[in-house]
Motif scaffolding. Sequence first.
Motif, PDB file in Angstrom:
ATOM      1  N   ARG A  80     -21.542  32.492 -16.992  1.00  0.00           N
ATOM      2  CA  ARG A  80     -22.074  32.622 -15.628  1.00  0.00           C
ATOM      3  C   ARG A  80     -22.082  31.275 -14.912  1.00  0.00           C
ATOM      4  NH1 ARG A  80     -27.672  35.726 -15.842  1.00  0.00           N
ATOM      5  NH2 ARG A  80     -27.747  34.811 -17.898  1.00  0.00           N
ATOM      6  N   ALA A  81     -22.438  30.227 -15.639  1.00  0.00           N
ATOM      7  CA  ALA A  81     -22.452  28.891 -15.042  1.00  0.00           C
ATOM      8  C   ALA A  81     -21.039  28.432 -14.700  1.00  0.00           C
ATOM      9  CB  ALA A  81     -23.100  27.900 -16.007  1.00  0.00           C
ATOM     10  N   ILE A  82     -20.081  28.770 -15.552  1.00  0.00           N
ATOM     11  CA  ILE A  82     -18.691  28.404 -15.271  1.00  0.00           C
ATOM     12  C   ILE A  82     -18.205  29.100 -14.016  1.00  0.00           C
ATOM     13  CG2 ILE A  82     -16.324  28.582 -16.117  1.00  0.00           C
ATOM     14  CD1 ILE A  82     -17.438  28.264 -18.959  1.00  0.00           C
ATOM     15  N   PHE A  83     -18.499  30.387 -13.899  1.00  0.00           N
ATOM     16  CA  PHE A  83     -18.057  31.117 -12.712  1.00  0.00           C
ATOM     17  C   PHE A  83     -18.760  30.607 -11.457  1.00  0.00           C
ATOM     18  CE2 PHE A  83     -18.090  34.610  -9.662  1.00  0.00           C
ATOM     19  CZ  PHE A  83     -16.734  34.928  -9.627  1.00  0.00           C
ATOM     20  N   ALA A  84     -20.046  30.272 -11.596  1.00  0.00           N
ATOM     21  CA  ALA A  84     -20.777  29.723 -10.447  1.00  0.00           C
ATOM     22  C   ALA A  84     -20.168  28.399 -10.011  1.00  0.00           C
ATOM     23  CB  ALA A  84     -22.247  29.541 -10.808  1.00  0.00           C
ATOM     24  N   GLY A  85     -19.799  27.572 -10.983  1.00  0.00           N
ATOM     25  CA  GLY A  85     -19.161  26.303 -10.648  1.00  0.00           C
ATOM     26  C   GLY A  85     -17.816  26.498  -9.981  1.00  0.00           C
ATOM     27  N   MET A  86     -17.051  27.469 -10.456  1.00  0.00           N
ATOM     28  CA  MET A  86     -15.759  27.765  -9.833  1.00  0.00           C
ATOM     29  C   MET A  86     -15.935  28.242  -8.399  1.00  0.00           C
ATOM     30  SD  MET A  86     -13.850  29.694 -13.028  1.00  0.00           S
ATOM     31  CE  MET A  86     -12.339  30.007 -12.080  1.00  0.00           C
ATOM     32  N   THR A  87     -16.974  29.048  -8.173  1.00  0.00           N
ATOM     33  CA  THR A  87     -17.245  29.535  -6.824  1.00  0.00           C
ATOM     34  C   THR A  87     -17.608  28.389  -5.886  1.00  0.00           C
ATOM     35  OG1 THR A  87     -18.051  31.626  -7.738  1.00  0.00           O
ATOM     36  CG2 THR A  87     -18.630  31.135  -5.470  1.00  0.00           C
ATOM     37  N   LEU A  88     -18.477  27.486  -6.368  1.00  0.00           N
ATOM     38  CA  LEU A  88     -18.862  26.335  -5.555  1.00  0.00           C
ATOM     39  C   LEU A  88     -17.660  25.463  -5.223  1.00  0.00           C
ATOM     40  CD1 LEU A  88     -22.206  25.183  -7.235  1.00  0.00           C
ATOM     41  CD2 LEU A  88     -21.926  26.148  -4.954  1.00  0.00           C
ATOM     42  N   MET A  89     -16.811  25.247  -6.214  1.00  0.00           N
ATOM     43  CA  MET A  89     -15.653  24.396  -5.986  1.00  0.00           C
ATOM     44  C   MET A  89     -14.661  25.055  -5.039  1.00  0.00           C
ATOM     45  SD  MET A  89     -13.271  22.375  -8.658  1.00  0.00           S
ATOM     46  CE  MET A  89     -12.030  21.265  -7.990  1.00  0.00           C
ATOM     47  N   PHE A  90     -14.461  26.350  -5.182  1.00  0.00           N
ATOM     48  CA  PHE A  90     -13.552  27.064  -4.288  1.00  0.00           C
ATOM     49  C   PHE A  90     -14.045  26.972  -2.846  1.00  0.00           C
ATOM     50  CE2 PHE A  90     -11.919  30.782  -2.073  1.00  0.00           C
ATOM     51  CZ  PHE A  90     -10.583  30.799  -2.459  1.00  0.00           C
ATOM     52  N   ALA A  91     -15.350  27.192  -2.661  1.00  0.00           N
ATOM     53  CA  ALA A  91     -15.915  27.119  -1.314  1.00  0.00           C
ATOM     54  C   ALA A  91     -15.815  25.709  -0.755  1.00  0.00           C
ATOM     55  CB  ALA A  91     -17.371  27.586  -1.339  1.00  0.00           C
ATOM     56  N   ARG A  92     -16.078  24.708  -1.596  1.00  0.00           N
ATOM     57  CA  ARG A  92     -15.981  23.313  -1.144  1.00  0.00           C
ATOM     58  C   ARG A  92     -14.548  22.961  -0.777  1.00  0.00           C
ATOM     59  NH1 ARG A  92     -15.460  19.554   1.044  1.00  0.00           N
ATOM     60  NH2 ARG A  92     -16.350  17.451   0.867  1.00  0.00           N
ATOM     61  N   SER A  93     -13.589  23.481  -1.525  1.00  0.00           N
ATOM     62  CA  SER A  93     -12.182  23.204  -1.243  1.00  0.00           C
ATOM     63  C   SER A  93     -11.736  23.831   0.070  1.00  0.00           C
ATOM     64  CB  SER A  93     -11.307  23.718  -2.393  1.00  0.00           C
ATOM     65  OG  SER A  93     -11.617  23.051  -3.605  1.00  0.00           O
ATOM     66  N   LEU A  94     -12.297  24.996   0.388  1.00  0.00           N
ATOM     67  CA  LEU A  94     -11.955  25.640   1.657  1.00  0.00           C
ATOM     68  C   LEU A  94     -12.367  24.777   2.850  1.00  0.00           C
ATOM     69  CD1 LEU A  94     -12.851  29.418   1.152  1.00  0.00           C
ATOM     70  CD2 LEU A  94     -10.576  28.435   1.432  1.00  0.00           C
ATOM     71  N   GLY A  95     -13.444  24.023   2.695  1.00  0.00           N
ATOM     72  CA  GLY A  95     -13.942  23.230   3.801  1.00  0.00           C
ATOM     73  C   GLY A  95     -13.600  21.751   3.718  1.00  0.00           C
ATOM     74  N   GLU A  96     -12.772  21.350   2.763  1.00  0.00           N
ATOM     75  CA  GLU A  96     -12.467  19.932   2.585  1.00  0.00           C
ATOM     76  C   GLU A  96     -11.631  19.406   3.751  1.00  0.00           C
ATOM     77  OE1 GLU A  96     -12.746  16.552   1.741  1.00  0.00           O
ATOM     78  OE2 GLU A  96     -10.606  16.904   1.847  1.00  0.00           O
ATOM     79  N   PHE A  97     -12.014  18.243   4.269  1.00  0.00           N
ATOM     80  CA  PHE A  97     -11.305  17.665   5.411  1.00  0.00           C
ATOM     81  C   PHE A  97     -10.961  16.186   5.201  1.00  0.00           C
ATOM     82  CE2 PHE A  97     -11.457  15.207   9.344  1.00  0.00           C
ATOM     83  CZ  PHE A  97     -10.438  15.798  10.067  1.00  0.00           C
ATOM     84  N   GLY A  98     -11.985  15.352   4.999  1.00  0.00           N
ATOM     85  CA  GLY A  98     -11.803  13.911   5.034  1.00  0.00           C
ATOM     86  C   GLY A  98     -10.771  13.368   4.066  1.00  0.00           C
ATOM     87  N   ALA A  99     -10.907  13.722   2.787  1.00  0.00           N
ATOM     88  CA  ALA A  99      -9.969  13.216   1.786  1.00  0.00           C
ATOM     89  C   ALA A  99      -8.579  13.809   1.982  1.00  0.00           C
ATOM     90  CB  ALA A  99     -10.484  13.540   0.378  1.00  0.00           C
ATOM     91  N   THR A 100      -8.533  15.054   2.422  1.00  0.00           N
ATOM     92  CA  THR A 100      -7.244  15.724   2.601  1.00  0.00           C
ATOM     93  C   THR A 100      -6.436  15.101   3.720  1.00  0.00           C
ATOM     94  OG1 THR A 100      -8.186  17.811   1.826  1.00  0.00           O
ATOM     95  CG2 THR A 100      -6.117  17.934   3.043  1.00  0.00           C
ATOM     96  N   VAL A 101      -7.068  14.818   4.848  1.00  0.00           N
ATOM     97  CA  VAL A 101      -6.327  14.285   5.983  1.00  0.00           C
ATOM     98  C   VAL A 101      -5.798  12.887   5.690  1.00  0.00           C
ATOM     99  CG1 VAL A 101      -8.276  13.185   7.181  1.00  0.00           C
ATOM    100  CG2 VAL A 101      -6.382  14.161   8.503  1.00  0.00           C
TER     101      VAL A 101
END
Length: 226
Positions: A147-168
Amino acid sequence: MLTLSPQDLQAIGLSLKVATAATLISTPVGVAVSYFFVFGTMRGKTLLEGIINLPLVLPPVVVGYLLLLLFGTNGFIGGFLEAFNIRVIFTLAGAVIASAVVGFPLLVRSIRIGMESIDRSYENVSRTLGAGWWDRFLTIILPLSSRAIFAGMTLMFARSLGEFGATVILAGNIPGVTQTIPLAIYEYTSTPGGDTMALTLCLVSISLSFVVLLVSEAATRTLKKR
């Protein structure tokens, strides 16, 4: 009327690709690092933890610039990859790397909390019964921290969707190549008359976030029933 242009659809598709790739690539590493933090006895854990958590306290632009120095043509890793004609900067791979680095601390923190909550007596009993490290890891550690692994994957997926500064900084803002939803919104807000198109992508981003949350909640409930 709020409509999506072909360029907007490309940005949405690229965001999903980047978030998925960054999450899948980082998860095995995150599990290994979390296991080391919880069960490892080697020295250097504090230093490694500080390095991993740096993206949480550093501005994303700083993280992107450091990655640019590292993966640039004259960088330590970039120079090595250049010998094999592999380029990272201003490519989709660069966007994946930027998202993976920025979201990795969230992944590790979630998995680590799950592993720390495991009763050590289970592992001790399995050891006395002759189970090896690999058996204990596959049959005890992973299932009890799923459950913790899946929760971490969810958090990372959501964070990746909103990533801007490092990507640009590392991948640039190239339509159809590296332009994700946040980058497209930034471009629209800098363009006269682009407010409506920016608002449309904002609504898409919010909708995707809700979908991720709903999927995470449904999966968590399913895991609790098992």
